[in-house]
Design a protein around this motif. Structure first.
Motif, PDB file in Angstrom:
ATOM      1  N   PHE A 129       0.855  -1.182   0.000  1.00  0.00           N
ATOM      2  CA  PHE A 129       0.000   0.000   0.000  1.00  0.00           C
ATOM      3  C   PHE A 129       0.893   1.234   0.000  1.00  0.00           C
ATOM      4  O   PHE A 129       1.589   1.519   0.970  1.00  0.00           O
ATOM      5  N   ASN A 130       0.877   1.926  -1.113  1.00  0.00           N
ATOM      6  CA  ASN A 130       1.711   3.090  -1.409  1.00  0.00           C
ATOM      7  C   ASN A 130       3.188   2.698  -1.488  1.00  0.00           C
ATOM      8  O   ASN A 130       3.638   1.735  -0.851  1.00  0.00           O
ATOM      9  N   CYS A 131       3.909   3.462  -2.295  1.00  0.00           N
ATOM     10  CA  CYS A 131       5.294   3.103  -2.604  1.00  0.00           C
ATOM     11  C   CYS A 131       6.108   4.382  -2.751  1.00  0.00           C
ATOM     12  O   CYS A 131       6.445   4.802  -3.851  1.00  0.00           O
ATOM     13  N   GLY A 132       6.417   5.001  -1.619  1.00  0.00           N
ATOM     14  CA  GLY A 132       7.167   6.245  -1.638  1.00  0.00           C
ATOM     15  C   GLY A 132       8.620   6.032  -1.999  1.00  0.00           C
ATOM     16  O   GLY A 132       9.146   4.905  -2.008  1.00  0.00           O
ATOM     17  N   GLU A 133       9.291   7.132  -2.305  1.00  0.00           N
ATOM     18  CA  GLU A 133      10.699   7.086  -2.686  1.00  0.00           C
ATOM     19  C   GLU A 133      11.539   6.503  -1.559  1.00  0.00           C
ATOM     20  O   GLU A 133      11.497   6.963  -0.427  1.00  0.00           O
ATOM     21  N   GLY A 134      12.293   5.472  -1.868  1.00  0.00           N
ATOM     22  CA  GLY A 134      13.125   4.799  -0.879  1.00  0.00           C
ATOM     23  C   GLY A 134      12.553   3.477  -0.402  1.00  0.00           C
ATOM     24  O   GLY A 134      13.162   2.800   0.431  1.00  0.00           O
ATOM     25  N   THR A 135      11.409   3.064  -0.949  1.00  0.00           N
ATOM     26  CA  THR A 135      10.772   1.818  -0.512  1.00  0.00           C
ATOM     27  C   THR A 135      11.648   0.614  -0.785  1.00  0.00           C
ATOM     28  O   THR A 135      11.817  -0.269   0.074  1.00  0.00           O
ATOM     29  N   GLN A 136      12.227   0.536  -1.987  1.00  0.00           N
ATOM     30  CA  GLN A 136      13.003  -0.655  -2.327  1.00  0.00           C
ATOM     31  C   GLN A 136      14.243  -0.789  -1.450  1.00  0.00           C
ATOM     32  O   GLN A 136      14.676  -1.897  -1.133  1.00  0.00           O
ATOM     33  N   ARG A 137      14.830   0.348  -1.015  1.00  0.00           N
ATOM     34  CA  ARG A 137      16.009   0.273  -0.163  1.00  0.00           C
ATOM     35  C   ARG A 137      15.658  -0.317   1.203  1.00  0.00           C
ATOM     36  O   ARG A 137      16.388  -1.159   1.740  1.00  0.00           O
ATOM     37  N   LEU A 138      14.541   0.121   1.770  1.00  0.00           N
ATOM     38  CA  LEU A 138      14.126  -0.422   3.065  1.00  0.00           C
ATOM     39  C   LEU A 138      13.733  -1.890   2.937  1.00  0.00           C
ATOM     40  O   LEU A 138      14.010  -2.696   3.824  1.00  0.00           O
ATOM     41  N   ALA A 139      13.068  -2.246   1.831  1.00  0.00           N
ATOM     42  CA  ALA A 139      12.692  -3.644   1.624  1.00  0.00           C
ATOM     43  C   ALA A 139      13.931  -4.523   1.536  1.00  0.00           C
ATOM     44  O   ALA A 139      13.956  -5.639   2.066  1.00  0.00           O
ATOM     45  N   HIS A 140      14.967  -4.017   0.877  1.00  0.00           N
ATOM     46  CA  HIS A 140      16.219  -4.772   0.772  1.00  0.00           C
ATOM     47  C   HIS A 140      16.868  -4.948   2.142  1.00  0.00           C
ATOM     48  O   HIS A 140      17.289  -6.050   2.505  1.00  0.00           O
ATOM     49  N   ARG A 145       0.949   6.949  20.257  1.00  0.00           N
ATOM     50  CA  ARG A 145       2.374   6.839  19.997  1.00  0.00           C
ATOM     51  C   ARG A 145       2.696   7.137  18.551  1.00  0.00           C
ATOM     52  O   ARG A 145       1.867   7.036  17.666  1.00  0.00           O
ATOM     53  N   LYS A 146       3.965   7.469  18.333  1.00  0.00           N
ATOM     54  CA  LYS A 146       4.472   7.522  16.972  1.00  0.00           C
ATOM     55  C   LYS A 146       4.850   6.097  16.577  1.00  0.00           C
ATOM     56  O   LYS A 146       5.262   5.300  17.406  1.00  0.00           O
ATOM     57  N   PHE A 147       4.714   5.826  15.297  1.00  0.00           N
ATOM     58  CA  PHE A 147       4.950   4.469  14.839  1.00  0.00           C
ATOM     59  C   PHE A 147       6.311   4.363  14.182  1.00  0.00           C
ATOM     60  O   PHE A 147       6.733   5.231  13.421  1.00  0.00           O
ATOM     61  N   GLY A 148       6.998   3.261  14.470  1.00  0.00           N
ATOM     62  CA  GLY A 148       8.298   2.998  13.879  1.00  0.00           C
ATOM     63  C   GLY A 148       8.204   1.975  12.770  1.00  0.00           C
ATOM     64  O   GLY A 148       7.231   1.228  12.665  1.00  0.00           O
ATOM     65  N   ALA A 149       9.227   1.953  11.944  1.00  0.00           N
ATOM     66  CA  ALA A 149       9.281   0.954  10.885  1.00  0.00           C
ATOM     67  C   ALA A 149       9.300  -0.446  11.483  1.00  0.00           C
ATOM     68  O   ALA A 149       9.815  -0.676  12.580  1.00  0.00           O
ATOM     69  N   ASN A 186      21.720   0.207  -1.885  1.00  0.00           N
ATOM     70  CA  ASN A 186      22.069  -0.851  -0.953  1.00  0.00           C
ATOM     71  C   ASN A 186      21.822  -0.317   0.447  1.00  0.00           C
ATOM     72  O   ASN A 186      21.657   0.878   0.638  1.00  0.00           O
ATOM     73  N   LYS A 187      21.780  -1.183   1.437  1.00  0.00           N
ATOM     74  CA  LYS A 187      21.480  -0.709   2.789  1.00  0.00           C
ATOM     75  C   LYS A 187      22.583   0.186   3.341  1.00  0.00           C
ATOM     76  O   LYS A 187      22.348   0.978   4.255  1.00  0.00           O
ATOM     77  N   THR A 188      23.807   0.099   2.791  1.00  0.00           N
ATOM     78  CA  THR A 188      24.886   0.967   3.268  1.00  0.00           C
ATOM     79  C   THR A 188      25.336   1.988   2.232  1.00  0.00           C
ATOM     80  O   THR A 188      25.986   2.973   2.600  1.00  0.00           O
ATOM     81  N   ARG A 189      25.024   1.779   0.972  1.00  0.00           N
ATOM     82  CA  ARG A 189      25.390   2.750  -0.068  1.00  0.00           C
ATOM     83  C   ARG A 189      24.157   3.083  -0.892  1.00  0.00           C
ATOM     84  O   ARG A 189      23.607   2.224  -1.595  1.00  0.00           O
ATOM     85  N   ASN A 190      23.720   4.314  -0.808  1.00  0.00           N
ATOM     86  CA  ASN A 190      22.598   4.772  -1.621  1.00  0.00           C
ATOM     87  C   ASN A 190      23.090   5.092  -3.032  1.00  0.00           C
ATOM     88  O   ASN A 190      24.290   5.126  -3.296  1.00  0.00           O
ATOM     89  N   THR A 191      22.166   5.337  -3.948  1.00  0.00           N
ATOM     90  CA  THR A 191      22.549   5.717  -5.303  1.00  0.00           C
ATOM     91  C   THR A 191      23.065   7.155  -5.322  1.00  0.00           C
ATOM     92  O   THR A 191      22.917   7.910  -4.371  1.00  0.00           O
ATOM     93  N   SER A 192      23.621   7.549  -6.448  1.00  0.00           N
ATOM     94  CA  SER A 192      24.478   8.732  -6.560  1.00  0.00           C
ATOM     95  C   SER A 192      23.845  10.013  -6.029  1.00  0.00           C
ATOM     96  O   SER A 192      22.710  10.358  -6.372  1.00  0.00           O
ATOM     97  N   GLY A 193      24.622  10.723  -5.240  1.00  0.00           N
ATOM     98  CA  GLY A 193      24.222  12.027  -4.732  1.00  0.00           C
ATOM     99  C   GLY A 193      25.349  12.655  -3.934  1.00  0.00           C
ATOM    100  O   GLY A 193      25.966  11.994  -3.084  1.00  0.00           O
ATOM    101  N   ILE A 194      25.669  13.904  -4.230  1.00  0.00           N
ATOM    102  CA  ILE A 194      26.729  14.633  -3.532  1.00  0.00           C
ATOM    103  C   ILE A 194      26.218  16.033  -3.225  1.00  0.00           C
ATOM    104  O   ILE A 194      25.624  16.687  -4.089  1.00  0.00           O
ATOM    105  N   LEU A 195      26.425  16.479  -1.996  1.00  0.00           N
ATOM    106  CA  LEU A 195      26.062  17.837  -1.614  1.00  0.00           C
ATOM    107  C   LEU A 195      27.343  18.632  -1.439  1.00  0.00           C
ATOM    108  O   LEU A 195      28.153  18.358  -0.548  1.00  0.00           O
TER     109      LEU A 195
END
Length: 881
Positions: free
Chosen positions: A92-103, A499-503, A574-583
């Motif tokens: 139910f719903n698929c926000g940005e970052g869903t696949q990373r958490l599922a992995h 309460r606030k809900f956690g993952a 990946n759970k320790t390396r996200n896809t490309s981004g530099i600030l």
């Protein structure tokens, strides 16, 4: 990931070797091996296996069903709820970052076939492209999307960079079909809408634009909300195959005019097969975008299971009588006693009901409150079994606080549980990013500061109505201890804050019903430190601290520029390396983002925390997109929206950001702006192709203004060897320092010329040296190639990034790693003047990730042995012939 037949089908390779060694030259043999198909054949096999399992399991009603929060909807986190059964999965719903958490949380997507979306907005659909690519790779043959009109259009618009060859996207027509049903549950669609017609002119203008997008007309009709174009007469088209190995030159005129927003409609190519095709009626409904779909879900009835203990007490012997009792038949024993099935079976489960609700704004409240279908599952239900045991609220927090919404919640019975997926939650869902950051923090708290997404751990006064049985403790990913009752506010004798809900918070629907608090994630920093502080590491760690202290004394470190790596992995997160981004913090109050993979906005929130991140976001003056592969730009929409929210909250002037990107990105952004949400006012497009070194086409006056706003002396690009329309960039600040970023590329002479005498080269290093051939196939660089580019351009320092996810923790070192070469990690913040310190970390890093490093070395040895066997086989067969 692609599987190469020359390794996985060794016998076939041997056959080729023997045949061609007798009949053709060795060069022809190598050509055959190089051109062997590299399609992911495992996908086809996985799909066939999945279909067989599905056909077998679809005859039975599952005995275990539970619902779990995957993304809490917190700022920077996706909103997503996963429903598990023995046989299948539902999202139910698929926000940005869903696949990373599922992995990370091992929520396997191989059984996911149904996705239910409440609203076609980025917070609900931003993760669909990435999730679709992932489930395609694990062998899912088809997914069905349920929700408002236009869901399929997002895949049509993204088909240039989201290639779904082996996955069929099916759209459920919620306006015609009243419900969806399978062996697990029955889902009824409930649409919430606003009856307004004052935007008909805008809708018609959008439809006109869509028609123009699928024709070859040069004339374009404009919308009521004006969007300046690159050129009023230019036909914009993008029929590019961004995954072709050879670049096809196409004749496209270059524009010299500045675009303050979006340009031409998407996909205006002449080829029907390559153009994005839009349906006029669907576009009208999508642009209207005033429909939110709620879902009434009821599990299928399930007969009660046989109680074997009661059967034994009744004297039922093992054998066929047990089967008859299970099938609800009464039986007579040999002694004449009759055993009734009702006496030895558990009660039947009629199937609990749960609701998924999304009320986007106050305008939808009347439609929600008066909906007759939903009222059937509140306290007004005719039967007890119709009452909802659970309501999942995707409703925004500002709406849930409204008295009308609270009153509507009161209309559920006290035993109904409520889960809220919105920005009132603070848990962003990941343990892994904190685990590795706590470990790296031991090396240098300066380079690897602890993450800050834990500032809102208290429970706010939400005045929600909650089930008295619902525990009021609060856990998020940064809280180890439970929140005390002092954080609970009881404003009214009949109202209780919740309460606030956690993952990973779970709610069981079958066989038992109720929450399972123990499933929520918790952080344990002390454990992460214990895992790292081995005897060997303690020795090296003490030496490292002394070396860093001594080396720092000889450095003069200025506050700027500084670089924060938000994503250092390639292809998929990946759970320790996200896809490309530099600030890139160029100076006080001025930030530039280099590439924007999925979850970039969330990474900023996680690093700086919910408060400081607003200042950081508001100071983003420019975003650079190197090329149009999804892992480099799919997070752009979320970042633009997050920046706008930050500007609104800080009451700052809402100046658009400069977007340096291939102009073909307009096909995607223009579609999203017209069909889903307005983003056209958020940026000014500066085509990368107009800033090529020594070939600039960008207007001089506009560039002067641009450089002044960004506090730069110059900015130029070059074409690099990757996919079509791929660029590298060099930025020269007004203070004189120069930073070059490669994007994705093989070693490229033009990049060397562009980046000559850079202070810092940030270069992709996707592959290790042993995989040089694979790097050529995928048009990437190896670590040594990237380091060599830095030497040739005489860069003072080279930082390697964009590692293949096989190097999730650490890439393989080699003799080319010198004192001016650094390795990037996610959430690494480093000032340019501190770069000489970075190589000092190498010995400690090897010990910290020793197990991972040994595994990589073992795999490298196996590859080498296999390669030597193949070479020997070729040599012997050639000599024999």
């Amino acid at each position: 990931m692609y599987f190469y037949p020359q390794w996985t089908h060794f016998r076939f390779v041997v056959t080729c070797v023997r045949f061609y060694s007798k009949n053709k030259s060795s060069s022809n043999l190598l050509n055959v091996l190089k051109t062997m198909p590299k399609e992911p054949r495992h996908v086809i096999a996985a799909q066939k296996q999945r279909i067989k399992i599905k056909q077998k399991s679809s005859k039975y009603v599952p005995g275990k069903v539970h619902l779990q929060i995957l993304g809490t909807g917190a700022k920077g986190a996706p909103g997503a709820v996963y429903l598990f059964s023995d046989q299948s999965r539902y999202l139910f719903n698929c926000g940005e970052g869903t696949q990373r958490l599922a992995h990370e949380h091992k929520m396997k997507l191989c059984k996911l076939e149904q996705i239910f979306v409440t609203q076609t907005v980025w917070k609900n659909i931003g993760g669909l492209p990435g999730t679709a690519l992932t489930i395609q790779d694990v062998g899912v043959p088809q997914i069905t999307l349920h929700g408002p009109p236009g869901l399929n259009e997002i895949f049509l618009a993204a088909q240039r960079f989201v290639v779904l060859k082996n996955l069929k996207i099916k759209i459920a027509d919620c306006s015609k079909d009243p419900f969806f049903e399978d062996n697990v549950m029955k889902v009824k669609y409930v649409s919430l809408s606003i009856n307004e017609t004052d935007n008909d002119k805008d809708i018609q203008a959008t439809v006109d634009q869509a028609e123009a997008a699928t024709s070859t007309r040069n004339e374009r009709k404009s919308r009521k909300r004006s969007l300046s174009a690159i050129s009023n007469n230019e036909v914009f088209e993008d029929n590019t195959d961004y995954f072709a190995h050879e670049r096809k030159k196409s004749k496209r005129s270059r524009s010299r005019k500045r675009s303050r927003s979006l340009s031409q409609p998407p996909g205006s190519g002449t080829s029907a097969n390559n153009s994005v095709q839009f349906d006029k009626n669907t576009l009208k409904e999508v642009t209207d975008n005033k429909t939110s779909v709620c879902y009434i879900c009821c599990l299928q009835p399930r007969p009660g299971s046989l109680n074997l203990e009661k059967c034994v007490l009744k004297g039922v012997p093992p054998g066929p009588l047990l089967g008859r009792l299970k099938n609800r038949e009464d039986v007579t024993l040999e002694n004449g006693d009759t055993v009734k099935s009702s006496d030895v079976c558990h009660p039947d489960d009629p199937g609990p009901v749960f609701l998924v609700v999304d009320c986007p704004s106050e305008k939808y409240l009347e439609c929600l409150i008066t909906n007759t279908e939903i009222r059937k599952h509140q306290k007004f239900a005719e039967k007890d079994t119709d009452v909802a045991c659970l309501v999942v609220h995707f409703t925004p927090s500002e709406v849930t606080r409204l008295p009308q919404y609270q009153k509507w919640i009161e209309d559920f019975i006290p035993s109904t549980h409520h889960i809220f997926i919105n920005e009132d939650n603070t848990c962003m869902g990941s343990i892994a990013v904190h685990r590795i950051q706590h470990k790296l923090n031991l090396l240098s708290p300066n380079f690897f500061p602890l993450l800050n997404n834990h500032e809102s751990s208290h429970i706010e006064n939400l005045q929600h109505i909650s089930n008295k049985k619902l525990k009021c403790d609060s856990v998020n990913e940064d809280n180890i201890n439970r929140v005390s009752n002092d954080n609970m506010v009881d404003n009214n004798s009949s109202r209780h804050s919740i309460r606030k809900f956690g993952a990973l918070y779970s709610f069981h629907l079958r066989p038992k019903k109720g929450p399972e608090d123990t499933s929520e994630i918790k952080l344990d920093p002390e454990e992460y430190v214990r895992e790292t502080m081995t005897e060997e590491f303690v020795v090296v760690h003490n030496e490292l601290k002394q070396k860093l202290t001594d080396a720092a004394r000889s450095l003069t470190i200025k506050g700027y520029p500084k670089v924060l790596f938000l994503g250092t992995g390639s292809c998929i997160p990946n759970k320790t390396r996200n896809t490309s981004g530099i600030l890139l913090h160029t100076s006080e109050g001025c930030n530039v983002v280099l590439d924007c993979g999925e979850g970039t906005y969330g990474q900023i929130l996680r690093f700086y925390g919910p408060n400081d991140s607003e200042t950081v976001l508001s100071n983003i003056k420019a975003i650079y997109i190197s090329h149009l592969h999804a892992d480099h730009h799919i997070g752009l929409i979320g970042l633009l929206q997050g920046r706008r929210r930050a500007l609104n909250k800080l009451n700052m002037v809402k100046d658009p950001v400069y977007l340096f990107a291939p102009k073909q990105i307009l096909a995607w952004l223009n579609f999203y702006d017209r069909c889903f949400e307005s983003i056209g006012e958020e940026f000014i497009l500066v085509p990368n192709g107009d800033l090529i070194l020594n070939q600039e086409l960008y207007p001089t006056n506009d560039k002067i203004e641009l450089l002044e706003r960004l506090q730069l002396q110059n900015i130029n690009t070059c074409i690099v060897k990757h996919c079509p329309n791929a660029f590298g960039v060099a930025v020269v600040h007004k203070n004189g320092y120069k930073i070059t970023y490669s994007g994705d590329t093989m070693p490229t002479d033009e990049l060397i010329k562009l980046g000559m005498f850079s202070d810092v080269l940030i270069h992709e290093a996707t592959m290790e040296d042993d995989l040089a051939n694979e790097a050529v196939v995928k048009t990437h660089s190896t670590t040594s190639q990237a380091i060599e580019v830095g030497k040739l351009m005489e860069a003072k320092y080279t930082i390697l990034t964009h590692f293949s996810q096989r190097y999730a923790k650490l890439p393989r070192f080699n003799e080319n790693f010198s004192e001016n070469v650094g390795i990037a990690f996610d959430n690494m913040l480093i000032k340019v003047d501190e770069l000489p310190l970075l190589p000092l970390l190498y010995p400690a890093l090897r010990i910290m990730f020793a197990e991972h490093y040994e595994e990589m070395e073992h795999k490298a040895i196996k590859r080498q042995l296999k390669s030597e066997k193949l070479s020997a086989l070729i040599s012997n067969d050639v000599n024999m012939s």
